[in-house]
Design a protein around this motif. Structure first.
Motif, PDB file in Angstrom:
ATOM      1  N   TYR A  72       0.452  -1.454  -0.081  1.00  0.00           N
ATOM      2  CA  TYR A  72       0.064  -0.501  -0.544  1.00  0.00           C
ATOM      3  C   TYR A  72       1.049   1.264   0.166  1.00  0.00           C
ATOM      4  CZ  TYR A  72      -4.112  -2.674   0.988  1.00  0.00           C
ATOM      5  OH  TYR A  72      -5.489  -3.679   1.342  1.00  0.00           O
ATOM      6  N   GLU A  73       0.472   1.962  -0.711  1.00  0.00           N
ATOM      7  CA  GLU A  73       1.424   3.710  -0.467  1.00  0.00           C
ATOM      8  C   GLU A  73       0.350   4.638   0.382  1.00  0.00           C
ATOM      9  OE1 GLU A  73       3.676   4.866  -2.457  1.00  0.00           O
ATOM     10  OE2 GLU A  73       3.473   2.392  -3.625  1.00  0.00           O
ATOM     11  N   ILE A  74       1.433   5.448   0.611  1.00  0.00           N
ATOM     12  CA  ILE A  74       0.694   6.755   2.235  1.00  0.00           C
ATOM     13  C   ILE A  74       0.901   7.680   1.959  1.00  0.00           C
ATOM     14  CG2 ILE A  74       1.093   6.979   4.402  1.00  0.00           C
ATOM     15  CD1 ILE A  74       0.609   3.774   3.958  1.00  0.00           C
ATOM     16  N   GLN A  75      -0.622   7.840   1.776  1.00  0.00           N
ATOM     17  CA  GLN A  75      -0.551   9.541   1.852  1.00  0.00           C
ATOM     18  C   GLN A  75      -1.199  10.190   3.014  1.00  0.00           C
ATOM     19  OE1 GLN A  75      -2.458  10.849  -1.922  1.00  0.00           O
ATOM     20  NE2 GLN A  75      -3.747  12.227  -0.759  1.00  0.00           N
ATOM     21  N   SER A  78      -3.380  15.810   6.290  1.00  0.00           N
ATOM     22  CA  SER A  78      -3.213  17.029   7.701  1.00  0.00           C
ATOM     23  C   SER A  78      -4.397  18.041   7.857  1.00  0.00           C
ATOM     24  CB  SER A  78      -2.058  17.482   7.507  1.00  0.00           C
ATOM     25  OG  SER A  78      -1.773  18.658   6.608  1.00  0.00           O
ATOM     26  N   SER A  79      -5.374  17.894   7.166  1.00  0.00           N
ATOM     27  CA  SER A  79      -6.520  18.616   7.805  1.00  0.00           C
ATOM     28  C   SER A  79      -7.301  18.480   7.541  1.00  0.00           C
ATOM     29  CB  SER A  79      -7.261  18.807   5.782  1.00  0.00           C
ATOM     30  OG  SER A  79      -8.234  17.478   5.746  1.00  0.00           O
ATOM     31  N   PHE A  80      -8.323  19.370   8.886  1.00  0.00           N
ATOM     32  CA  PHE A  80      -9.308  19.181   9.651  1.00  0.00           C
ATOM     33  C   PHE A  80     -11.029  18.684   8.699  1.00  0.00           C
ATOM     34  CE2 PHE A  80      -6.151  21.874  12.069  1.00  0.00           C
ATOM     35  CZ  PHE A  80      -5.860  20.842  12.765  1.00  0.00           C
ATOM     36  N   GLY A  81     -11.420  17.411   9.495  1.00  0.00           N
ATOM     37  CA  GLY A  81     -12.795  17.285   8.350  1.00  0.00           C
ATOM     38  C   GLY A  81     -12.864  16.165   8.131  1.00  0.00           C
ATOM     39  N   PRO A  82     -14.291  15.511   7.485  1.00  0.00           N
ATOM     40  CA  PRO A  82     -14.292  14.510   7.252  1.00  0.00           C
ATOM     41  C   PRO A  82     -14.717  14.114   6.020  1.00  0.00           C
ATOM     42  CG  PRO A  82     -16.695  15.629   7.569  1.00  0.00           C
ATOM     43  CD  PRO A  82     -15.508  16.458   7.761  1.00  0.00           C
ATOM     44  N   LEU A  83     -13.275  14.366   5.339  1.00  0.00           N
ATOM     45  CA  LEU A  83     -13.411  14.310   4.494  1.00  0.00           C
ATOM     46  C   LEU A  83     -12.178  13.001   4.112  1.00  0.00           C
ATOM     47  CD1 LEU A  83     -13.013  15.511   1.062  1.00  0.00           C
ATOM     48  CD2 LEU A  83     -10.682  16.378   1.792  1.00  0.00           C
ATOM     49  N   LYS A  84     -13.260  11.775   2.798  1.00  0.00           N
ATOM     50  CA  LYS A  84     -12.397  10.325   2.382  1.00  0.00           C
ATOM     51  C   LYS A  84     -11.718  10.751   1.836  1.00  0.00           C
ATOM     52  CE  LYS A  84     -14.677   8.770   7.274  1.00  0.00           C
ATOM     53  NZ  LYS A  84     -13.142   8.513   7.609  1.00  0.00           N
ATOM     54  N   ILE A  85     -10.528  10.143   0.882  1.00  0.00           N
ATOM     55  CA  ILE A  85      -9.804   9.751  -0.023  1.00  0.00           C
ATOM     56  C   ILE A  85      -9.726   8.271   0.012  1.00  0.00           C
ATOM     57  CG2 ILE A  85      -7.849  10.229  -1.218  1.00  0.00           C
ATOM     58  CD1 ILE A  85      -7.289  12.865   1.093  1.00  0.00           C
ATOM     59  N   TYR A  86     -10.597   7.909  -1.785  1.00  0.00           N
ATOM     60  CA  TYR A  86     -10.528   6.884  -2.001  1.00  0.00           C
ATOM     61  C   TYR A  86      -9.840   6.027  -2.697  1.00  0.00           C
ATOM     62  CZ  TYR A  86     -15.078   6.462   1.343  1.00  0.00           C
ATOM     63  OH  TYR A  86     -15.839   6.881   2.476  1.00  0.00           O
ATOM     64  N   ASP A  87      -8.883   4.978  -2.821  1.00  0.00           N
ATOM     65  CA  ASP A  87      -8.169   4.627  -3.536  1.00  0.00           C
ATOM     66  C   ASP A  87      -7.922   3.336  -3.070  1.00  0.00           C
ATOM     67  OD1 ASP A  87      -5.951   4.216  -5.586  1.00  0.00           O
ATOM     68  OD2 ASP A  87      -5.600   6.178  -6.114  1.00  0.00           O
ATOM     69  N   ASP A  88      -8.028   2.586  -3.789  1.00  0.00           N
ATOM     70  CA  ASP A  88      -7.611   0.983  -3.396  1.00  0.00           C
ATOM     71  C   ASP A  88      -5.758   0.987  -3.195  1.00  0.00           C
ATOM     72  OD1 ASP A  88     -10.567   0.656  -3.884  1.00  0.00           O
ATOM     73  OD2 ASP A  88      -9.952  -0.530  -6.027  1.00  0.00           O
ATOM     74  N   LYS A  89      -5.455   1.168  -3.814  1.00  0.00           N
ATOM     75  CA  LYS A  89      -3.732   1.510  -4.506  1.00  0.00           C
ATOM     76  C   LYS A  89      -3.016   1.793  -2.568  1.00  0.00           C
ATOM     77  CE  LYS A  89      -3.191   0.469  -8.305  1.00  0.00           C
ATOM     78  NZ  LYS A  89      -2.926   0.265 -10.235  1.00  0.00           N
ATOM     79  N   LEU A  90      -4.408   3.145  -2.252  1.00  0.00           N
ATOM     80  CA  LEU A  90      -3.386   3.513  -1.148  1.00  0.00           C
ATOM     81  C   LEU A  90      -3.795   4.042   0.582  1.00  0.00           C
ATOM     82  CD1 LEU A  90      -3.914   7.880  -2.801  1.00  0.00           C
ATOM     83  CD2 LEU A  90      -2.288   6.704  -1.958  1.00  0.00           C
ATOM     84  N   ILE A  91      -3.736   4.015   1.355  1.00  0.00           N
ATOM     85  CA  ILE A  91      -3.940   4.683   2.179  1.00  0.00           C
ATOM     86  C   ILE A  91      -4.192   5.695   2.763  1.00  0.00           C
ATOM     87  CG2 ILE A  91      -3.391   3.439   5.147  1.00  0.00           C
ATOM     88  CD1 ILE A  91      -3.162   0.751   3.965  1.00  0.00           C
ATOM     89  N   ILE A  92      -4.486   6.422   3.336  1.00  0.00           N
ATOM     90  CA  ILE A  92      -4.894   7.868   3.855  1.00  0.00           C
ATOM     91  C   ILE A  92      -4.521   8.010   4.645  1.00  0.00           C
ATOM     92  CG2 ILE A  92      -5.432  10.077   3.699  1.00  0.00           C
ATOM     93  CD1 ILE A  92      -5.148   9.173   0.662  1.00  0.00           C
ATOM     94  N   LEU A  93      -3.195   8.357   5.771  1.00  0.00           N
ATOM     95  CA  LEU A  93      -2.769   8.999   7.156  1.00  0.00           C
ATOM     96  C   LEU A  93      -3.190  10.277   7.766  1.00  0.00           C
ATOM     97  CD1 LEU A  93       0.867   7.538   7.919  1.00  0.00           C
ATOM     98  CD2 LEU A  93      -1.412   6.104   8.007  1.00  0.00           C
TER      99      LEU A  93
END
Length: 468
Positions: A72-75, A78-93
């Protein structure tokens, strides 16, 4: 392996200078790795500046994630809020960094979010509620807080959600800017489910005075929200299924959410209007309040300012402590008829009445020692907090209230609000009760709930803010 991953990250951040608390929040351990859109971390530092902010983010960027997560790639987000980022190859920290001042303001403005975060057991150093607590949820929060009904309604009507981001003016000073993100079809699914789920969950938490998930279920939704829930039950399951499968939604698919928000708002307004309102107030200030003495039941000081004040409580039933300062406060608010109750009296300091604080420490060092050990000793031939809390309970349980205006004293109110906000008894002495300030408690189905503003909560619990 997943536990080792989180343990390594938390431990590494915890040794960074200035860090006071590092937490994993959210549902990381409740899902399979392939179902996770992001991993949420909350970090609180003493004082945030550009250097410490960059240092923490760089720690996450340079960490050997592949050792634990494979390909898995990491991205970093660092913002605040309920925004989700979807990508099967990514895990968002999702790295959310606050300093103490920022954490306090977040508790005041976003009690729902902070209350959820307080539940985590995956933390290093201090739990978040030790830095500044939410206490509990209040009815006021649904109408006035960020991510409350009004905020959600505005977002849905504008087809957007709001996030916040840091900007650094220089190395030492930062600002937080608000940014709006238009909802695409996937985020529309995610955000509408987020709205409905959180309102349902938080309402049950408010009503039952809990912060655990064991009673967050269909039975309690139906029991406590009635038609506001059952009318939309099938729609809620439908949007949950689309969220779980990451399916898109159209505006037509979620028009019911706006209707749900309207009904939820009307429900909370009705509950408030139908509740019994108890306005507690600490008597107006006296000259003795400025002295470093124990000022209890035997002092007959008069209030300094006896001028009448305009009051919106003139039709309320009035109760007062028998003390002169309390009865003068009653008169100040224009009440001619009132009921005196000994139960509303200030704590009985016994032999310590009128004694200087330093003199008491010298003469009663054993009591002072017990305070330091979190015990609740009685004052010599007087009361302790537990005794006063029994008077509080007796007053509440033995009085058939209509809407009421109640004049009493500092320790009585510390015991009342200390218990209502789930604070341990040995910390009640830290609660700040301002003079001559209305503090609302509402009675719903024979249960009492605090209903003060969050700005007043900050005033009352200012001594609970972490001090280095």
């Amino acid at each position: 392996m997943r536990k080792d991953y989180i343990e390594s990250l938390l431990s590494g951040v915890s040794i960074i200078p200035s860090v006071l608390s590092v937490n994993l929040v959210g549902s990381y351990f409740e899902k399979q790795l392939e179902d996770i859109s992001d991993i949420d971390f909350v970090i609180v530092v003493k004082k945030l500046d550009r250097e410490i902010y960059d240092y923490i983010l760089n720690y996450f960027k340079k960490f050997d994630h592949k050792k634990f997560l494979g390909n898995y790639e990491i991205q970093i987000n660092s913002s605040f809020g309920p925004l989700k980022i979807y990508d099967d190859k990514l895990i968002i920290l999702h790295i959310m960094i606050y300093d103490i001042d920022g954490h306090v303001e977040h508790v005041i403005n976003s009690p729902f979010t902070c209350f959820d975060w307080e539940r985590t057991e995956n933390f290093k150093l201090n739990k978040l509620n030790k830095l500044f607590p939410v206490g509990r949820l209040m009815l006021n929060d649904f109408l006035n807080a960020r991510r409350g009904v009004v905020d959600y309604k505005n977002d849905i009507n504008k087809n957007q959600l709001s996030i916040r981001e840091y900007s650094f003016e220089n190395q030492s000073n930062y600002a937080i800017s608000k940014k709006y993100i238009e909802l695409d079809s996937i985020h529309l699914t995610e955000y509408t489910y987020h709205i409905v789920k959180n309102l349902l969950n938080n309402y049950v938490k408010f009503l039952l005075n809990i912060n655990e998930l064991g009673k967050i279920d269909d039975e309690n939704y139906s029991k406590h929200l009635g038609l506001t829930y059952t009318k939309y039950k099938e729609k809620i399951y439908e949007i949950k299924n689309r969220k779980d499968t990451r399916s898109p939604s159209t505006q037509n698919d979620v028009t019911w959410v706006s209707e749900f928000l309207d009904e939820f708002y009307r429900k909370t307004e009705f509950i408030y209007q139908d509740s019994t309102k108890l306005i507690f107030i600490r008597h107006a200030k006296t000259k003795s309040n400025n002295l470093p003495i124990f000022f209890g039941t035997k002092n007959n000081s008069e209030i300094i300012n006896k001028d009448k004040v305009k009051s919106r409580y003139e039709k309320y039933t009035c109760y007062t402590s028998p003390s002169i300062r309390a009865k003068q406060t009653v008169t100040k608010y224009g009440f001619d008829n009132f009921t005196e109750s000994e139960l509303l009296s200030e704590i009985d300091y016994g032999k310590a009445e009128g004694m200087l604080f330093d003199e008491f420490k010298e003469n009663y060092s054993e009591i002072v020692r017990k305070w330091s050990e979190k015990e609740d000793p009685r004052f010599p031939e007087g009361e302790n907090n537990y005794d006063v809390s029994l008077r509080v309970e007796k007053f509440l349980n033995s009085t058939k209230f209509s809407d009421s205006f109640i004049v009493t004293h500092q320790v009585f109110l510390r015991c009342l609000f200390g218990k209502l906000f789930n604070m341990p008894i040995h910390l009640w002495y830290l609660i700040n009760i301002p003079h001559n300030t209305p503090l609302e408690v509402i009675k719903i189905n024979n249960t009492y709930y605090p209903n003060i503003s969050r700005s007043m909560f900050k005033v009352m619990f200012k001594n609970f803010i972490y001090q280095d």
